[in-house]
Scaffold this active site. Sequence first.
Site, PDB file in Angstrom:
ATOM      1  N   SER A 156      20.558  21.867  -3.134  1.00 25.26           N
ATOM      2  CA  SER A 156      19.684  21.919  -4.236  1.00 25.26           C
ATOM      3  C   SER A 156      20.066  21.399  -4.972  1.00 25.26           C
ATOM      4  O   SER A 156      20.877  19.960  -5.211  1.00 25.26           O
ATOM      5  CB  SER A 156      20.180  23.063  -5.441  1.00 25.26           C
ATOM      6  OG  SER A 156      19.582  23.399  -6.648  1.00 25.26           O
ATOM      7  N   TYR A 180      27.757  27.330  -7.995  1.00 28.84           N
ATOM      8  CA  TYR A 180      26.551  26.979  -7.619  1.00 28.84           C
ATOM      9  C   TYR A 180      26.184  26.011  -7.409  1.00 28.84           C
ATOM     10  O   TYR A 180      26.227  24.783  -6.524  1.00 28.84           O
ATOM     11  CB  TYR A 180      25.125  27.324  -7.826  1.00 28.84           C
ATOM     12  CG  TYR A 180      24.260  27.646  -7.101  1.00 28.84           C
ATOM     13  CD1 TYR A 180      24.071  28.076  -6.049  1.00 28.84           C
ATOM     14  CD2 TYR A 180      22.939  26.868  -6.979  1.00 28.84           C
ATOM     15  CE1 TYR A 180      22.272  27.793  -5.121  1.00 28.84           C
ATOM     16  CE2 TYR A 180      22.170  26.422  -6.578  1.00 28.84           C
ATOM     17  CZ  TYR A 180      21.582  27.417  -5.475  1.00 28.84           C
ATOM     18  OH  TYR A 180      20.194  27.072  -4.941  1.00 28.84           O
TER      19      TYR A 180
END
Length: 270
Positions: A156, A180
Amino acid sequence: MRHPTVQELFDLSGRTALVTGGARNLGFDMALALAEAGADVAVTSRNLESARASAERIAAATGRRALALELDVTSEEQAAAAVEEALRQFGKLDILVNNAGNVSSTPENAPLEKRPLQEWMNTVQVNLTGTFLVSKHAAAKAMIPARSGNIINIASISGMIGRDRRVYAGTDMGGSTVDYAAAKGGVINLTRDMAAWLARYNIRVNCISPGGFWRNQPEPFVKAYSDATPMGRMGQDGREMKGPVVFLASEASSYCTGINLVVDGGFTCW
């Protein structure tokens, strides 16, 4: 000497693929794309019925074999079993897409100073440890013995940059989390080191880092995110991860290993 055509370079006929988290969203798009390019595909989900429904859709749309597997990527036993079953069904495993991931976030616990340790551990386990576990067993059981293979990790842009949380203003979204970001940054560098190690076995390892994709998020977020993106919009499911994954899975990218292909509308170039 005859060189392959572009169509031949992108053709995945005769290949087999395993896509973790392939039952929905970008995972489903990528599994469908690989099948559309000619591969037989196994899709995994923690919910077997969800995997079955998606596999049936892929088979009906493409005429390719599509296998459904139940898999919690944080379980080494299940990771090994999924690879073994894909091998049993297909006879080989050419392509692995490590897409399974999660982010658990609420406005109350998203910030660094309030983030519970258990949320940190869970996010890192699913996104980073899960990528390691499935890659480990795919390499050991299928790709190293075959002296051939292709691993594609899904990271990501959160693993590349610090996030401007102002894009979440006016919404009840929790926003990107430190765990994350850490996990996806780990996936990017795991990709590089796996690529360096596995190249001796003719196994390529690459990464795709998507930006934000539209999924009916609150309008203030969509507008703020789009305004922060040079292309002026969010990514679209159903199309914008299909080309990148087929490129990296095919001979069209035969001299690419250890790269991070960013698919973000230019978000990280500002």
